[in-house]
Design a protein around this motif. Structure first.
Motif, mmCIF file in Angstrom:
data_model
loop_
_atom_site.group_PDB
_atom_site.id
_atom_site.type_symbol
_atom_site.label_atom_id
_atom_site.label_comp_id
_atom_site.label_asym_id
_atom_site.label_seq_id
_atom_site.Cartn_x
_atom_site.Cartn_y
_atom_site.Cartn_z
ATOM 1 N N ALA A 88 -18.887 71.832 -75.005
ATOM 2 C CA ALA A 88 -18.192 71.318 -73.821
ATOM 3 C C ALA A 88 -18.887 71.747 -72.532
ATOM 4 O O ALA A 88 -18.923 70.993 -71.552
ATOM 5 N N LYS A 89 -19.455 72.969 -72.535
ATOM 6 C CA LYS A 89 -20.109 73.484 -71.333
ATOM 7 C C LYS A 89 -21.369 72.706 -70.964
ATOM 8 O O LYS A 89 -21.841 72.787 -69.828
ATOM 9 N N THR A 90 -21.926 71.984 -71.912
ATOM 10 C CA THR A 90 -23.115 71.177 -71.610
ATOM 11 C C THR A 90 -22.780 69.974 -70.741
ATOM 12 O O THR A 90 -23.680 69.316 -70.212
ATOM 13 N N LYS A 91 -21.485 69.654 -70.618
ATOM 14 C CA LYS A 91 -20.998 68.510 -69.830
ATOM 15 C C LYS A 91 -21.378 67.160 -70.459
ATOM 16 O O LYS A 91 -21.155 66.110 -69.855
ATOM 17 N N LYS A 92 -21.917 67.201 -71.668
ATOM 18 C CA LYS A 92 -22.286 65.953 -72.341
ATOM 19 C C LYS A 92 -21.179 65.438 -73.258
ATOM 20 O O LYS A 92 -21.178 64.278 -73.658
ATOM 21 N N PHE A 93 -20.241 66.326 -73.591
ATOM 22 C CA PHE A 93 -19.199 65.971 -74.545
ATOM 23 C C PHE A 93 -17.820 66.328 -74.007
ATOM 24 O O PHE A 93 -17.641 67.372 -73.383
ATOM 25 N N GLU A 132 -7.308 71.945 -94.447
ATOM 26 C CA GLU A 132 -7.993 70.703 -94.104
ATOM 27 C C GLU A 132 -8.627 70.816 -92.720
ATOM 28 O O GLU A 132 -8.016 71.352 -91.787
ATOM 29 N N LEU A 133 -9.828 70.308 -92.607
ATOM 30 C CA LEU A 133 -10.549 70.284 -91.339
ATOM 31 C C LEU A 133 -11.220 68.927 -91.178
ATOM 32 O O LEU A 133 -11.831 68.416 -92.116
ATOM 33 N N GLU A 134 -11.092 68.362 -89.996
ATOM 34 C CA GLU A 134 -11.725 67.069 -89.725
ATOM 35 C C GLU A 134 -12.481 67.152 -88.404
ATOM 36 O O GLU A 134 -11.931 67.579 -87.392
ATOM 37 N N ILE A 135 -13.746 66.775 -88.421
ATOM 38 C CA ILE A 135 -14.566 66.713 -87.212
ATOM 39 C C ILE A 135 -15.050 65.278 -87.058
ATOM 40 O O ILE A 135 -15.675 64.732 -87.963
ATOM 41 N N SER A 136 -14.750 64.681 -85.910
ATOM 42 C CA SER A 136 -15.120 63.276 -85.701
ATOM 43 C C SER A 136 -15.752 63.095 -84.329
ATOM 44 O O SER A 136 -15.592 63.930 -83.433
ATOM 45 N N ASP A 137 -16.472 61.991 -84.167
ATOM 46 C CA ASP A 137 -17.078 61.665 -82.881
ATOM 47 C C ASP A 137 -17.071 60.154 -82.686
ATOM 48 O O ASP A 137 -16.838 59.400 -83.628
ATOM 49 N N ASN A 138 -17.301 59.728 -81.460
ATOM 50 C CA ASN A 138 -17.294 58.290 -81.140
ATOM 51 C C ASN A 138 -18.707 57.773 -80.896
ATOM 52 O O ASN A 138 -18.917 56.868 -80.093
ATOM 53 N N GLY A 139 -19.689 58.362 -81.596
ATOM 54 C CA GLY A 139 -21.089 58.013 -81.374
ATOM 55 C C GLY A 139 -21.529 56.731 -82.051
ATOM 56 O O GLY A 139 -20.719 55.891 -82.446
ATOM 57 N N ILE A 140 -22.846 56.613 -82.206
ATOM 58 C CA ILE A 140 -23.428 55.370 -82.711
ATOM 59 C C ILE A 140 -23.230 55.205 -84.217
ATOM 60 O O ILE A 140 -23.406 54.114 -84.756
ATOM 61 N N GLY A 141 -22.873 56.267 -84.910
ATOM 62 C CA GLY A 141 -22.625 56.176 -86.338
ATOM 63 C C GLY A 141 -23.885 55.983 -87.163
ATOM 64 O O GLY A 141 -25.001 55.968 -86.643
ATOM 65 N N GLU A 171 -19.746 60.796 -76.854
ATOM 66 C CA GLU A 171 -19.152 61.357 -75.643
ATOM 67 C C GLU A 171 -17.901 62.164 -75.971
ATOM 68 O O GLU A 171 -17.537 63.078 -75.239
ATOM 69 N N LEU A 172 -17.257 61.808 -77.079
ATOM 70 C CA LEU A 172 -16.015 62.465 -77.480
ATOM 71 C C LEU A 172 -16.191 63.110 -78.854
ATOM 72 O O LEU A 172 -16.648 62.465 -79.795
ATOM 73 N N VAL A 173 -15.838 64.394 -78.951
ATOM 74 C CA VAL A 173 -15.876 65.121 -80.223
ATOM 75 C C VAL A 173 -14.493 65.722 -80.459
ATOM 76 O O VAL A 173 -13.934 66.381 -79.574
ATOM 77 N N GLY A 207 -18.970 55.451 -84.931
ATOM 78 C CA GLY A 207 -18.781 56.896 -84.909
ATOM 79 C C GLY A 207 -18.849 57.482 -86.313
ATOM 80 O O GLY A 207 -19.286 56.822 -87.267
ATOM 81 N N SER A 208 -18.392 58.721 -86.455
ATOM 82 C CA SER A 208 -18.416 59.374 -87.772
ATOM 83 C C SER A 208 -17.251 60.342 -87.895
ATOM 84 O O SER A 208 -16.692 60.813 -86.895
ATOM 85 N N ARG A 209 -16.896 60.607 -89.158
ATOM 86 C CA ARG A 209 -15.819 61.567 -89.422
ATOM 87 C C ARG A 209 -16.171 62.346 -90.688
ATOM 88 O O ARG A 209 -16.492 61.758 -91.720
ATOM 89 N N VAL A 210 -16.116 63.675 -90.572
ATOM 90 C CA VAL A 210 -16.349 64.556 -91.719
ATOM 91 C C VAL A 210 -15.046 65.288 -92.015
ATOM 92 O O VAL A 210 -14.524 66.008 -91.160
ATOM 93 N N SER A 211 -14.516 65.080 -93.222
ATOM 94 C CA SER A 211 -13.259 65.709 -93.630
ATOM 95 C C SER A 211 -13.545 66.742 -94.707
ATOM 96 O O SER A 211 -14.268 66.458 -95.674
#
Length: 269
Positions: A148-153, A206-215, A192-194, A256-260
């Motif tokens: 988050a500190k990188t200001k890119k996400f 359970e843990l899910e990490i997702s993003d709205n990228g190019i996939g 842009e969103l994680v 995007g992508s999602r890892v569960s």
């Protein structure tokens, strides 16, 4: 006399038929035993192969952890010290500098301070003992904050359920797995969103990490035999297998992508 010969012929046929049936039965029985022994042998060979592969991977991970610990200590002891000395020297020079140089020195001091904080954060993320001490959640939260500190996400992190700890060695592997996932997002996703979401259930983590990228084409990059196979994603699956976790990787080009990740109660304390 003919009747007697006929009876003997019939008896011979019956005995011959029985002998043939017995021989066929014996052949079938021995074939069955052979197939059973062959199956057991192949099963034992596969189990030995799986055990060897798991042991080899475990050894590699242990060596990796030792290496990361060494790097973490070097970053903290040497590089952090050098940055601190640079900051001290700049503070010494500052009172004797002209007004024109003062602004540049102050900016450099600010950058040096930021670099020092980043080095400490990186050192902490590489240090196994530190991760085991603060726990998986705090370690993951630190990684997300660094992103988050990188200001890119734009990063969001949520938890549901009553929190509990996993086994320490499993938390380390899970954290490294998450680092691999986040590293892929940073390097390839153009997101842009994680989003990271934890769900604590009785007997299931359970843990899910997702993003709205190019996939990407998840089917292609997760096949070992594919020329497009991703080493990072394959490593994620291998790490997950060590702690009995189930991993689902979902993605498609432009989606995007999602890892569960799901870990049963056997992996918890």
């Amino acid at each position: 006399m003919q009747t007697s010969i006929s009876e003997v012929s019939i008896l011979t046929i019956i005995i011959s038929t029985l002998l043939i049936l017995v021989l066929v039965g014996m052949v079938v029985y021995y074939l069955f035993l052979y197939q059973q022994k062959r199956f057991l042998h192949e099963k034992q060979v596969q189990e030995l192969h799986d055990t060897f592969t798991q042991t080899l991977l475990q050894s590699k991970l242990e060596i990796q952890e030792v290496t990361l610990d060494h790097i973490a200590k070097e970053l903290h002891a040497n590089f952090s010290q050098l940055v601190s000395l640079i900051n001290i020297n700049l503070s010494t020079i500052l009172p004797h500098s002209s007004d024109e140089a003062r602004e540049g020195i102050l900016e450099t001091k600010s950058l040096a301070k930021q670099l020092l904080l980043e080095l400490k954060a990186l050192s902490a993320s590489l240090n196994t003992d530190h991760i085991m001490h603060i726990g998986f959640i705090a370690a993951l939260n630190n990684e997300l904050n660094r992103m988050a500190k990188t200001k890119k996400f734009n990063v969001t992190f949520s938890k549901t359920g009553e929190e509990y700890r996993l086994r320490p060695e499993h938390e380390i592997i899970l954290f490294r797995l998450c680092q691999e996932v986040l590293n892929n997002i940073v390097n390839y996703s153009q997101a842009e969103l994680v989003t990271a979401a934890l769900n604590y259930q009785e007997g299931l983590f359970e843990l899910e990490i997702s993003d709205n990228g190019i996939g990407f084409d998840a089917g292609e990059v997760t096949k070992p035999e594919s020329g497009k196979a991703s080493t990072g994603l394959l490593n994620i699956r291998k790490r997950a297998a060590l702690i009995g976790a189930e991993v689902m990787i979902e993605s498609a080009p432009g989606a995007g992508s999602r890892v569960s990740i799901r870990i049963p109660s056997a992996a918890t304390t």
